[in-house]
Design a protein around this motif. Structure first.
Motif, short mmCIF file in Angstrom:
data_model
loop_
_atom_site.label_atom_id
_atom_site.label_comp_id
_atom_site.label_asym_id
_atom_site.label_seq_id
_atom_site.Cartn_x
_atom_site.Cartn_y
_atom_site.Cartn_z
N UNK A 155 8.01 -1.02 2.17
CA UNK A 155 6.65 -1.05 1.61
C UNK A 155 5.71 -0.12 2.36
N UNK A 156 5.96 0.09 3.66
CA UNK A 156 5.13 1.03 4.43
C UNK A 156 5.29 2.43 3.84
N UNK A 157 6.53 2.81 3.59
CA UNK A 157 6.81 4.12 2.97
C UNK A 157 6.14 4.22 1.61
N UNK A 158 6.24 3.16 0.82
CA UNK A 158 5.67 3.18 -0.53
C UNK A 158 4.15 3.24 -0.50
N UNK A 159 3.52 2.50 0.41
CA UNK A 159 2.06 2.50 0.50
C UNK A 159 1.54 3.90 0.82
N UNK A 160 2.21 4.58 1.74
CA UNK A 160 1.80 5.94 2.09
C UNK A 160 2.01 6.89 0.92
N UNK A 161 3.10 6.68 0.19
CA UNK A 161 3.39 7.52 -0.98
C UNK A 161 2.33 7.33 -2.06
N UNK A 316 1.02 -12.38 -10.34
CA UNK A 316 1.17 -12.34 -8.89
C UNK A 316 2.61 -11.99 -8.51
N UNK A 317 2.75 -11.10 -7.54
CA UNK A 317 4.06 -10.62 -7.14
C UNK A 317 4.76 -11.63 -6.23
N UNK A 318 6.09 -11.49 -6.15
CA UNK A 318 6.88 -12.41 -5.34
C UNK A 318 6.53 -12.36 -3.88
N UNK A 319 6.20 -11.17 -3.37
CA UNK A 319 5.75 -10.99 -1.99
C UNK A 319 4.39 -10.32 -2.05
N UNK A 320 3.37 -11.03 -1.64
CA UNK A 320 1.99 -10.58 -1.89
C UNK A 320 1.65 -9.28 -1.16
N UNK A 321 2.34 -8.97 -0.06
CA UNK A 321 2.02 -7.76 0.70
C UNK A 321 2.94 -6.59 0.39
N UNK A 322 4.00 -6.81 -0.38
CA UNK A 322 4.92 -5.71 -0.70
C UNK A 322 5.06 -5.47 -2.20
N UNK A 323 4.47 -6.33 -3.03
CA UNK A 323 4.59 -6.18 -4.48
C UNK A 323 3.60 -5.19 -5.07
N UNK A 324 2.68 -4.72 -4.24
CA UNK A 324 1.68 -3.73 -4.60
C UNK A 324 0.73 -4.18 -5.70
N UNK A 325 0.20 -5.38 -5.43
CA UNK A 325 -1.04 -5.74 -6.08
C UNK A 325 -2.16 -5.07 -5.29
N UNK A 326 -1.91 -4.87 -3.96
CA UNK A 326 -2.86 -4.16 -3.09
C UNK A 326 -2.38 -2.72 -2.88
N UNK A 328 -5.07 -0.33 -1.49
CA UNK A 328 -6.00 0.13 -0.46
C UNK A 328 -6.65 -1.08 0.22
N UNK A 329 -7.07 -0.93 1.48
CA UNK A 329 -6.82 0.23 2.35
C UNK A 329 -5.35 0.31 2.77
N UNK A 330 -4.75 1.44 2.52
CA UNK A 330 -3.30 1.56 2.72
C UNK A 330 -2.92 1.35 4.19
N UNK A 331 -3.81 1.75 5.11
CA UNK A 331 -3.49 1.62 6.54
C UNK A 331 -3.43 0.15 6.94
N UNK A 332 -4.26 -0.70 6.30
CA UNK A 332 -4.23 -2.13 6.62
C UNK A 332 -2.96 -2.77 6.06
N UNK A 333 -2.55 -2.32 4.88
CA UNK A 333 -1.29 -2.82 4.30
C UNK A 333 -0.11 -2.38 5.17
N UNK A 334 -0.16 -1.14 5.64
CA UNK A 334 0.88 -0.67 6.57
C UNK A 334 0.93 -1.54 7.82
N UNK A 335 -0.24 -1.82 8.39
CA UNK A 335 -0.31 -2.61 9.62
C UNK A 335 0.25 -4.02 9.39
N UNK A 336 -0.11 -4.63 8.24
CA UNK A 336 0.39 -5.97 7.93
C UNK A 336 1.90 -5.98 7.83
N UNK A 337 2.47 -4.95 7.19
CA UNK A 337 3.92 -4.91 7.04
C UNK A 337 4.62 -4.60 8.36
#
Length: 490
Positions: A155-161, A316-326, A328-337
């Protein structure tokens, strides 16, 4: 198997098997003079330290699926189910706390592990069954954590992409390679002889779990306030709109398994209680700690489940932090993952060290003169540094990590696996054994009102666990139809 299981229970109190594997302390604390009634160093735990252990043990990757679980059940059944599981967990944890000592609650013989308690009150076949459920759950958790860590790393790779190329870009990645990398890291950490030496990793993992769960709550709240939000209903996903009638039933049962997994900590309750000082009696302290821990966890879960559902609705996605309902901010999503991955590196060891210790204790007791199993080889790394290498430990632990990683690659289905783990662990470990031990301890006669009430609770929880297990297996079967290892992108 019975001998293996009982050996693990007996040796668990001596260090690495079950007790100290979960809540290690930094070395060098205390002395040998101030001891408890069992000759061990005096315990210093309080209501607050035990509460902290419970909260740390319970809040984990299971919290990420609660928005999805609430979406399957709706605004009425979802929150009610969370409260019911909390109430059942709290009640049966109280029963289990009463079984820490055999006989007198203040001076009776201590049971250092869950299986010690089962062996003190129940029959030999029940000890064997407890060992099967406990170790299957631990192995399954290792597989589940490998899956979750790889999804978060991907998900980190995908968020940056998505941030770089836009939300419409094809940012799918292969999770399998991330699982292999996670497995290599675990092979390294698994060679540490005793998790006591990794106490710092346990503390770091606990901080990480609070961090990513808090980020999930915060992002859900922000999405709910700022919009847009998904459509939510009283009954959850709608038949004919989101799912068909069969899917509605299967997914609802699977959601029950996910919620059960989120509350699973009974298998380590006795180990937590073994850190508590006395007087007052440990069971009294533990019941207070359970109330604080379960109440705090439930409040957190209600926020995660309900805010996540409010933000994304039935989609709602199965995993709230990797299903990409979110996005931005991409850096915060990266940090959470990143926090999820770090947490699961430590959590994997917490749940695997008892397996390692059980097998190694059994092997050492069975073949005490085998140098391959018992001999420690000192490997020097410079003049002052070095480490001990045991060939059996190296071989067996590496093989275990490789097999668990392979199984994760073959079945990388987050919600299905969590639901199955919750199902097979909830009824036997959270309800059945505590109820049976309490009945035996208190001498409750058959067919009395209290006996009937306890057995009814156990039977109803068995039905829920059975339904959740079947639904999760059905989910894995359906997912496998469209999945090819190393070729299917997430």
């Amino acid at each position: 198997m019975t001998k293996d299981v009982e050996m693990a229970a007996r040796n668990g109190s001596k260090g690495a098997a079950a007790g100290e594997a979960y809540y290690p302390s930094p070395p060098g604390q205390g002395g040998d003079v101030d001891v408890d009634d069992d000759g061990k160093q005096r315990r210093t735990g309080t209501v607050w330290t035990a509460s902290a252990h419970i909260i740390t043990a319970v809040i984990g990757s299971g919290v990420l699926s609660l928005a999805w679980a609430t979406a399957q059940l709706g605004w009425v059944v979802g929150p009610v189910t969370l409260m019911l599981f909390a109430a059942i967990t709290y009640y049966t944890s109280g029963l289990l706390a009463d079984c820490y000592r055999t006989g007198d609650p203040l001076t009776g013989k201590r049971n250092y592990t869950y299986m010690d308690a089962v062996a003190s009150y129940l029959s030999r076949w029940q000890v064997w069954a407890c060992g099967v459920f406990q170790y299957v759950n631990l192995v399954g958790t290792a597989i589940g954590y490998t899956i979750t860590a790889s999804i978060s790393a991907a998900a980190i790779n995908k968020a940056n992409c998505f941030h770089k190329n836009g939300r419409a870009a094809d940012c799918g990645v292969y999770d399998s390679m991330y699982m292999v990398v996670f497995g290599v890291v675990q092979i390294f950490f698994s060679q540490v002889p005793n998790f006591h030496d990794l106490w710092w990793l346990s503390i770091l993992a606990a901080v990480m779990s609070f961090t990513y769960a808090s980020i999930a709550v915060g992002l859900s709240l922000a999405q709910t306030i700022s919009g847009p939000t998904g459509k939510s209903t009283l009954t959850g996903t709608e038949v004919g709109v989101d799912v068909d009638s069969a899917q509605k039933i299967w997914l609802a049962f699977q959601a029950l398994g996910d919620i059960a997994f989120a509350y699973s900590y009974s298998m380590i309750l006795i180990e937590i209680q073994d850190t508590v000082r006395s007087p007052p009696a440990e069971n009294k302290t533990m019941k207070k700690a359970t109330l604080v821990g379960v109440s705090t966890t439930t409040a957190f879960y209600m926020l995660c489940g309900c805010l996540g559902y409010a933000a994304f609705g039935n989609g709602a996605k199965g995993n709230i932090l990797t299903g990409f309902g979110f996005y931005e901010p991409y850096w915060l999503i990266d940090f959470a993952n990143v926090c999820i991955v770090v947490h699961l590196v430590g959590a994997y060891q917490v749940f695997c060290q008892p397996i390692f210790a059980a097998v190694e204790n059994f092997a050492a007791a069975t073949w005490p003169n085998a140098g391959f199993i018992t001999r420690e080889h000192r490997v020097a790394a410079g003049k002052r540094l070095g480490f001990n290498l045991n060939l059996f430990r190296l071989t067996w632990r590496t093989a275990f990590v490789m097999v668990s990683t392979l199984l994760a690659i073959l079945m990388p289905f987050f919600n299905d696996i969590l639901g199955f783990l919750g199902a097979i662990g909830f009824w036997p470990l959270t309800v059945y054994f505590p109820v049976e031990m309490y009945i035996r301890q208190r001498g409750i006669q058959r067919y009395t009102t209290r006996w009937v009430a306890l057995q009814t609770l156990s039977f109803l929880c068995f039905l829920v666990s059975l339904a959740a297990a079947v639904a999760s297996i059905e989910g894995v079967t359906e997912s496998l139809k469209n999945y090819v290892p190393f070729k299917t992108k997430s």
